[in-house]
Design a protein around this motif. Structure first.
Motif: not given
Length: 213
Positions: A38-53
């Protein structure tokens, strides 16, 4: 082909086996499974760095008005307020959107991250909370990760507190409270395998009653 039309969300106490249970349910029904994914999908869709998620994943928030978070969410990411929002709230809202988007793609199992709340208005959502005896969880985590009982106890206590604070804040409900879920089940009483079977049978009943709801 899936033999369920439901989105299954699983909340879980740490050490109760919720992740394993979720995977086995997804395998049984032949549907997708989302946990850290879920974190990876949210990062990709939002443009926010995955590490922050990953850093903010199911962690309690800083003090900030719940109503303001949800008001900003209702305006979407393009609103002026979103750019000024603390990062932990941006991350929650991005996950909220990702959960809804993935649920819209078809039946799946989602673990944690307030998925039951994000999909509360979906008639096809079946929400489960898996809990277990504290000592049983200590023994399970100690054996699984080669920890001492004290280390396992500390990890469980810290993780449960974090998850509860995160859930209670963002949903305005109580983590683990029976009325927040369709089914609550004690994996230490049933065992992992029988817990999986019990949840699967409950989902089948839930599916069969959809027509009459």
């Amino acid at each position: 082909m899936s033999n369920t039309s439901s989105i299954i969300t699983i909340g879980r106490e740490y050490g109760s086996g919720g992740r394993q249970i979720g995977k086995e349910i997804a395998n049984y029904f032949g549907i997708k499974y989302y946990d850290k994914e879920l974190l990876e999908h949210a990062a990709n869709d939002s443009g926010i760095c995955k590490e922050l998620f990953e850093h903010h994943d199911e962690k309690p928030t800083n003090s900030f008005l719940y109503s303001l978070v949800m008001d900003t969410y209702s305006f979407g990411y393009s609103s002026a307020g979103f750019s000024d929002m603390p990062m932990n709230h941006k991350i929650f809202l991005a996950q909220f959107d990702a959960i809804k988007k993935l649920a819209g793609e078809g039946p799946c199992v989602m673990v944690g991250r307030c998925a039951d709340y994000a999909l509360a208005d979906w008639k096809d959502c079946f929400s489960v909370f898996v809990h277990a005896d504290f000592d049983w969880r200590i023994n399970r985590i100690a054996a699984k990760y080669n920890k001492s009982p004290k280390e396992a106890r500390d990890i469980i206590t810290k993780t449960d507190k974090s998850r509860a604070s995160y859930y209670n804040y963002y949903t305005n409900k109580k983590w683990g409270s029976a009325k927040s879920y369709n089914l609550c089940i004690d994996s230490s009483k049933y065992g992992i395998d029988n817990t999986v079977k019990a949840i699967i049978e409950s989902i089948k009943i839930f599916d069969s009653t959809k027509v009459s709801r």
